[in-house]
Write a protein that holds these residues in place. Structure first.
Motif, PDB file in Angstrom:
ATOM      1  N   GLU A  53      11.388   0.502  15.462  1.00 10.82           N
ATOM      2  CA  GLU A  53      12.693  -0.152  15.370  1.00 10.82           C
ATOM      3  C   GLU A  53      13.261  -0.113  13.960  1.00 10.82           C
ATOM      4  O   GLU A  53      14.418  -0.479  13.748  1.00 10.82           O
ATOM      5  CB  GLU A  53      12.580  -1.610  15.835  1.00 10.82           C
ATOM      6  CG  GLU A  53      12.190  -1.748  17.304  1.00 10.82           C
ATOM      7  CD  GLU A  53      12.142  -3.189  17.748  1.00 10.82           C
ATOM      8  OE1 GLU A  53      12.396  -4.083  16.905  1.00 10.82           O
ATOM      9  OE2 GLU A  53      11.851  -3.439  18.932  1.00 10.82           O
ATOM     10  N   THR A  54      12.458   0.306  12.986  1.00  9.60           N
ATOM     11  CA  THR A  54      12.923   0.358  11.601  1.00  9.60           C
ATOM     12  C   THR A  54      12.620   1.727  10.993  1.00  9.60           C
ATOM     13  O   THR A  54      11.736   2.449  11.447  1.00  9.60           O
ATOM     14  CB  THR A  54      12.252  -0.735  10.746  1.00  9.60           C
ATOM     15  OG1 THR A  54      10.819  -0.589  10.823  1.00  9.60           O
ATOM     16  CG2 THR A  54      12.655  -2.121  11.206  1.00  9.60           C
ATOM     17  N   HIS A  55      13.384   2.052   9.963  1.00 13.04           N
ATOM     18  CA  HIS A  55      13.233   3.319   9.237  1.00 13.04           C
ATOM     19  C   HIS A  55      12.981   2.989   7.772  1.00 13.04           C
ATOM     20  O   HIS A  55      13.683   2.153   7.191  1.00 13.04           O
ATOM     21  CB  HIS A  55      14.514   4.152   9.389  1.00 13.04           C
ATOM     22  CG  HIS A  55      14.455   5.490   8.721  1.00 13.04           C
ATOM     23  ND1 HIS A  55      14.250   6.663   9.410  1.00 13.04           N
ATOM     24  CD2 HIS A  55      14.577   5.837   7.413  1.00 13.04           C
ATOM     25  CE1 HIS A  55      14.254   7.678   8.560  1.00 13.04           C
ATOM     26  NE2 HIS A  55      14.448   7.208   7.337  1.00 13.04           N
ATOM     27  N   ASP A  56      11.996   3.642   7.175  1.00 17.78           N
ATOM     28  CA  ASP A  56      11.566   3.304   5.816  1.00 17.78           C
ATOM     29  C   ASP A  56      11.847   4.432   4.837  1.00 17.78           C
ATOM     30  O   ASP A  56      11.652   5.612   5.157  1.00 17.78           O
ATOM     31  CB  ASP A  56      10.065   3.001   5.784  1.00 17.78           C
ATOM     32  CG  ASP A  56       9.703   1.786   6.604  1.00 17.78           C
ATOM     33  OD1 ASP A  56      10.441   0.786   6.537  1.00 17.78           O
ATOM     34  OD2 ASP A  56       8.682   1.835   7.316  1.00 17.78           O
ATOM     35  N   TYR A  57      12.263   4.044   3.625  1.00 17.61           N
ATOM     36  CA  TYR A  57      12.333   4.985   2.511  1.00 17.61           C
ATOM     37  C   TYR A  57      11.025   4.843   1.734  1.00 17.61           C
ATOM     38  O   TYR A  57      10.902   4.081   0.786  1.00 17.61           O
ATOM     39  CB  TYR A  57      13.545   4.684   1.618  1.00 17.61           C
ATOM     40  CG  TYR A  57      13.638   5.592   0.414  1.00 17.61           C
ATOM     41  CD1 TYR A  57      13.726   6.972   0.558  1.00 17.61           C
ATOM     42  CD2 TYR A  57      13.635   5.061  -0.878  1.00 17.61           C
ATOM     43  CE1 TYR A  57      13.805   7.804  -0.541  1.00 17.61           C
ATOM     44  CE2 TYR A  57      13.722   5.893  -1.985  1.00 17.61           C
ATOM     45  CZ  TYR A  57      13.806   7.258  -1.815  1.00 17.61           C
ATOM     46  OH  TYR A  57      13.883   8.083  -2.906  1.00 17.61           O
ATOM     47  N   GLN A  58      10.036   5.591   2.151  1.00 13.99           N
ATOM     48  CA  GLN A  58       8.681   5.421   1.633  1.00 13.99           C
ATOM     49  C   GLN A  58       8.500   5.824   0.171  1.00 13.99           C
ATOM     50  O   GLN A  58       7.634   5.263  -0.505  1.00 13.99           O
ATOM     51  CB  GLN A  58       7.697   6.191   2.525  1.00 13.99           C
ATOM     52  CG  GLN A  58       7.648   5.677   3.946  1.00 13.99           C
ATOM     53  CD  GLN A  58       6.719   6.463   4.838  1.00 13.99           C
ATOM     54  OE1 GLN A  58       5.722   7.044   4.390  1.00 13.99           O
ATOM     55  NE2 GLN A  58       7.032   6.516   6.117  1.00 13.99           N
ATOM     56  N   PRO A  59       9.275   6.800  -0.365  1.00 13.34           N
ATOM     57  CA  PRO A  59       9.056   7.164  -1.768  1.00 13.34           C
ATOM     58  C   PRO A  59       9.195   6.012  -2.754  1.00 13.34           C
ATOM     59  O   PRO A  59       8.668   6.090  -3.867  1.00 13.34           O
ATOM     60  CB  PRO A  59      10.129   8.234  -2.011  1.00 13.34           C
ATOM     61  CG  PRO A  59      10.340   8.860  -0.676  1.00 13.34           C
ATOM     62  CD  PRO A  59      10.221   7.726   0.294  1.00 13.34           C
ATOM     63  N   ALA A  60       9.897   4.944  -2.376  1.00 14.89           N
ATOM     64  CA  ALA A  60      10.079   3.819  -3.301  1.00 14.89           C
ATOM     65  C   ALA A  60       8.922   2.836  -3.278  1.00 14.89           C
ATOM     66  O   ALA A  60       8.875   1.928  -4.120  1.00 14.89           O
ATOM     67  CB  ALA A  60      11.384   3.086  -3.002  1.00 14.89           C
ATOM     68  N   TRP A  61       7.984   2.986  -2.352  1.00 17.69           N
ATOM     69  CA  TRP A  61       6.897   2.001  -2.264  1.00 17.69           C
ATOM     70  C   TRP A  61       6.013   2.012  -3.509  1.00 17.69           C
ATOM     71  O   TRP A  61       5.442   0.981  -3.876  1.00 17.69           O
ATOM     72  CB  TRP A  61       6.072   2.237  -1.003  1.00 17.69           C
ATOM     73  CG  TRP A  61       6.818   1.870   0.249  1.00 17.69           C
ATOM     74  CD1 TRP A  61       8.016   1.219   0.340  1.00 17.69           C
ATOM     75  CD2 TRP A  61       6.421   2.157   1.596  1.00 17.69           C
ATOM     76  NE1 TRP A  61       8.390   1.076   1.649  1.00 17.69           N
ATOM     77  CE2 TRP A  61       7.431   1.633   2.452  1.00 17.69           C
ATOM     78  CE3 TRP A  61       5.322   2.776   2.164  1.00 17.69           C
ATOM     79  CZ2 TRP A  61       7.359   1.735   3.839  1.00 17.69           C
ATOM     80  CZ3 TRP A  61       5.245   2.878   3.553  1.00 17.69           C
ATOM     81  CH2 TRP A  61       6.247   2.365   4.377  1.00 17.69           C
ATOM     82  N   THR A  62       5.879   3.167  -4.162  1.00 21.44           N
ATOM     83  CA  THR A  62       5.135   3.193  -5.419  1.00 21.44           C
ATOM     84  C   THR A  62       5.829   2.328  -6.467  1.00 21.44           C
ATOM     85  O   THR A  62       5.175   1.606  -7.227  1.00 21.44           O
ATOM     86  CB  THR A  62       4.990   4.631  -5.935  1.00 21.44           C
ATOM     87  OG1 THR A  62       4.288   5.414  -4.969  1.00 21.44           O
ATOM     88  CG2 THR A  62       4.203   4.658  -7.236  1.00 21.44           C
TER      89      THR A  62
END
Length: 419
Positions: A53-62
């Motif tokens: 149900e959600t979409h993540d911008y994973q590169p910012a998790w660092t």
């Protein structure tokens, strides 16, 4: 840009009509390639199969783990990123049946297609490290590879005043090969600025034999390893974590080929899990011997099923698994698939481009851009092997905005490829 109708959400069912294109996966690669297809041919009937149900911008998790980005800004509702005009099937894939041109869902129902795009991503195999799943999120055990844990990384970093900090990296391939060491650099930079680095023993344990796979970037990275007085443990693979006991167990391969089990105490450990293709790919006729969706490395077309293409983390190309790679792959797949449908020669070739912005300190990034064989493919006329403030601004400021407003909307800037 052509105007489309709003995306429709479909319950899991069996379709009597056949979609022109079915896209498996609503992550970076799946949304980008769908937007690119509709930009070129708005009349296509396209379904995206995606249960989340959600979409993540994973590169910012660092950056979240380094206290430099708000985790809530990395997540949006899936319906906000679905391209207009697609059918969103909110279900999970159980099996792909390429000989029948259909995708079987986890409820046993099916979705027929004329052409298939596999953009399913990869699976984080937390269970392959004994004790890890039970330990995550407490007792100093964390990982920037999960939305809910990246803030805990920052909690640990900012509260640590001394002791042992371990950082790990499993065997390749993984999402963004630089992310495991970026967690270490940002933590060490904070400890250095806070005056406590001298009281912390930092160690980077990697299952590999080198710090980074493209040798041109290693000298600059080694300068930061030395600045932060971090110990490097090569051929050291995390196999078990005892959270309450605060001990990590590694299998360490010696020069003689003998592997030894080594226990290392920690006050904080940042873990990167092993990463594998989804089971429904590994167990399908589309898989290569390693389990990834097999494709021609240039055209991204499957070698045995010409109406199947793949891109993103799930495909078998020997490049860095990054969002930047998916950005260029989306254009290659969109143009090649449409050419194939029209009976024309496929016009695009993928050169293996990937980008890994290596955040070595707050305000400095080594913008590693490279293709097949480690060939340097810099976008800008700067020395790509040296840390840069401009690259930091790109990583921390521009790229998050461009991701939501550019890549996912088929604004295809800097997508030219060469072989």
């Amino acid at each position: 840009m052509p105007q489309h109708s709003a995306p429709s959400v479909a319950p899991a069912c069996t379709w009597d009509t056949t979609f022109d294109v079915v896209v498996i996966g609503g992550g970076s690669a799946g949304i980008a390639v769908t937007a690119s297809l509709l930009r070129r041919q708005p009349s296509l009937t396209i379904a995206i199969v995606e249960p989340r149900e959600t979409h993540d911008y994973q590169p910012a998790w660092t950056l979240v783990g380094g206290g430099l980005f708000d985790v809530e800004r990395t997540r949006r509702p899936m319906n906000e990123v679905m391209p207009d005009g697609v059918t969103w099937i909110r279900a999970a894939v159980a099996r792909i049946e390429p000989d029948e041109n259909r995708v079987r869902l986890d409820n046993g129902q099916t979705v027929p297609y004329r052409d298939l795009i596999v953009a399913a991503g990869l699976r984080l195999a937390w269970e392959r490290i004994d004790g890890l799943e039970q330990a995550l999120g407490k007792d100093g055990v964390t990982s920037n590879y999960r939305y809910d844990l990246a803030p805990y990384t920052w909690d640990l970093v900012r509260s640590m005043q001394g002791g042992s900090a371990l950082f790990t990296q499993p065997a390749m391939p993984i999402k963004c090969a630089g992310a495991p060491q970026k967690a270490m650099y940002l933590a060490c930079d904070h400890w250095r600025r806070s005056g406590v680095l001298d009281r912390i023993d930092v160690e980077f344990n990697t299952a590999g034999a080198v710090l980074f796979g493209v040798a041109a970037f290693v000298p600059a990275l080694m300068k930061y390893v030395m600045r932060y007085r971090a110990n490097l443990a090569f051929s050291s693979n995390l196999v078990a974590v005892d959270g309450p006991g605060k001990v990590a167990h590694f299998d360490v391969a010696g020069a003689d080929g003998v592997t030894t089990r080594v226990a290392k105490p920690f006050d904080m450990i940042h873990v990167v899990p092993p990463q594998v293709a989804p089971d429904f790919i590994r167990d399908s006729a589309l898989a290569d011997p390693a389990g990834w969706c097999e494709v021609d490395h240039a055209t991204l077309q499957h070698p045995r099923y010409p109406n199947v293409f793949a891109l993103g983390d799930v495909c078998s190309v020997p490049n860095a698994k990054t969002a930047a790679a998916a950005r260029k792959q989306a254009v290659v797949v969109a143009e090649n698939l449409l050419a194939m449908r029209a009976g024309r020669l496929m016009p695009r070739r993928y050169d293996g481009y990937g980008a890994c912005p290596l955040t070595v300190e707050k305000g400095k990034v080594v913008l590693a851009e490279f293709g097949y064989g480690g060939k340097l493919l810099p976008t800008f006329p700067l020395d790509p092997t040296q840390p840069s403030t401009l690259a930091w601004l790109l990583k921390a400021k521009l790229l998050p905005w461009f991701y939501w407003n550019g890549m996912l909307k088929a604004r295809e800037w800097f997508t030219k490829t060469s072989v």
